[in-house]
Design an enzyme around this catalytic site. Structure first.
Site, mmCIF file in Angstrom:
data_model
loop_
_atom_site.group_PDB
_atom_site.id
_atom_site.type_symbol
_atom_site.label_atom_id
_atom_site.label_comp_id
_atom_site.label_asym_id
_atom_site.label_seq_id
_atom_site.Cartn_x
_atom_site.Cartn_y
_atom_site.Cartn_z
ATOM 1 C CG ASN A 108 8.191 7.534 4.651
ATOM 2 O OD1 ASN A 108 9.455 7.613 5.183
ATOM 3 N ND2 ASN A 108 7.894 7.094 3.723
ATOM 4 C CE LYS B 76 8.697 8.992 0.768
ATOM 5 N NZ LYS B 76 8.481 8.720 -0.613
ATOM 6 C CG HIS C 2 7.869 3.183 1.438
ATOM 7 N ND1 HIS C 2 8.482 3.472 0.408
ATOM 8 C CD2 HIS C 2 7.133 4.240 1.862
ATOM 9 C CE1 HIS C 2 7.731 4.629 0.013
ATOM 10 N NE2 HIS C 2 7.085 4.965 0.973
ATOM 11 C CD GLU D 184 10.458 5.867 -1.493
ATOM 12 O OE1 GLU D 184 11.025 6.144 -0.539
ATOM 13 O OE2 GLU D 184 9.694 6.917 -2.101
ATOM 14 C CD GLU E 240 2.607 5.049 0.986
ATOM 15 O OE1 GLU E 240 2.644 6.234 1.312
ATOM 16 O OE2 GLU E 240 3.933 4.303 0.913
ATOM 17 N N GLY F 13 5.105 10.439 -4.526
ATOM 18 C CA GLY F 13 6.284 11.509 -4.992
ATOM 19 C C GLY F 13 5.770 12.063 -6.503
ATOM 20 C CB SER G 121 0.849 12.789 -4.330
ATOM 21 O OG SER G 121 1.842 12.394 -5.068
HETATM 22 P P1 PGA Z 1 4.803 11.117 -1.006
HETATM 23 O O1 PGA Z 1 5.297 9.652 -0.261
HETATM 24 O O2 PGA Z 1 3.477 11.965 0.018
HETATM 25 O O3 PGA Z 1 5.728 11.878 -0.928
HETATM 26 O O4 PGA Z 1 4.082 10.914 -2.210
HETATM 27 C C1 PGA Z 1 4.567 9.060 0.293
HETATM 28 C C2 PGA Z 1 5.276 7.799 0.820
HETATM 29 O O5 PGA Z 1 6.196 7.410 0.154
HETATM 30 O O6 PGA Z 1 4.925 7.356 1.918
#
Ligand code: PGA
Length: 258
Positions: free
Chosen positions: A9, A11, A95, A97, A167, A173, A214
């Site tokens: 992803n 982003k 997601h 976010e 997740e 993150g 992460s």
């Molecule tokens: P990350 O993000 O691996 O940077 O923690 C995962 C995601 O948001 O899909």
């Protein structure tokens, strides 16, 4: 047998030129995607076309990061499932976010999942609890509710084309990943449990569920050693070719052994 699926992803990262560079780097390091792991790259909308051309007829798949539910019309700024049909195989939906910054709810997630499936796109539907929910012991309740709400009204046949990403929001993150056993327990109980009730035991066992939050080359093996986890949704580490490739390689190795 569920084929593991690693999705990057990206982003809101990478221009067109940077996309070409990252795709080339990944292919240089990994070569063709391994036969036993599905590898999906999810660049921003603006990079899908160029990524598609760069990948040609390889085994890599592409995914979008969101989709609107209407096929066309006066929805300024939105991207419809018909527009994505020729560009992507998968689409990330719901997601955290998007839920957090763009007010998405289980209802809008459900509309998007339905629209994606109706147009031949495979949803990667994200679920996961926030830190305060985790601390209040509400993980099972929240993830169960998101799973049921997002998949409401689907048929068992449609579930063949759905991937779920668990997740935990506190792990995204932050560098603080869940543990393998912790994530596996949530998926077994709060994702496969509702799937069994809604669609039957067979669908619950056949549906692929990724872990996300992460994920790095240092912890992917721990997740892939778990029986209920079928790959990863990788954010930060998917922007570094060497890390992403190592995550794919370890997934291929661990899942073959287990
Ligand atoms: P990350 O993000 O691996 O940077 O923690 C995962 C995601 O948001 O899909």
């Amino acid at each position: 047998m569920r084929t593991p699926i690693i999705a990057g992803n990206w982003k809101m990262n990478k221009t067109i030129a940077e996309t070409l560079e990252l795709v080339r780097e990944i292919r240089k390091l990994l070569g063709e995607a391994p036969a036993n792991v599905e590898v999906v790259l999810c660049p921003p909308f603006t990079s899908l076309w160029v990524a598609k051309n760069a990948l040609g007829r390889s085994r890599y798949s592409l995914g979008a990061q969101d989709v609107y539910w209407e096929p066309k019309g006066a929805f300024t700024g939105e991207i419809s499932p018909t527009m994505l049909q020729d560009l992507a195989t998968y689409v990330i939906i719901g997601h955290s976010e998007r839920r957090q910054y763009f007010s998405e709810t289980d209802e809008t997630v459900n509309r998007k999942v339905q629209a994606a499936l109706a147009h031949g796109l495979k949803p990667i539907m994200c679920v996961g609890e926030k830190l305060e929910e985790y601390e209040a012991g509400k993980t099972t309740e929240v993830v169960g509710r998101q799973t049921r709400g997002g998949l409401a009204g689907l048929t068992p046949e449609q579930m063949q084309n759905v991937v779920i990403a668990y997740e935990p929001v506190w792990a995204i993150g932050t560098g603080k990943a869940a543990t393998g056993t912790g994530a596996n327990a949530v998926v077994a109980q709060a994702v496969r449990g509702p799937l069994a009730e809604m669609f039957g035991a067979e669908v619950a066992q056949a549906t692929r569920v990724q872990y996300g939050g992460s994920v790095t080359p240092a912890n992917i093996a721990e997740f892939m050693a778990q029986p209920d986890l079928d790959g990863g949704l990788v954010g930060g580490a998917s922007l570094k070719a060497a890390d992403f490739v190592e995550i794919v390689r370890q997934t291929a190795t661990v899942k073959v052994q287990t």
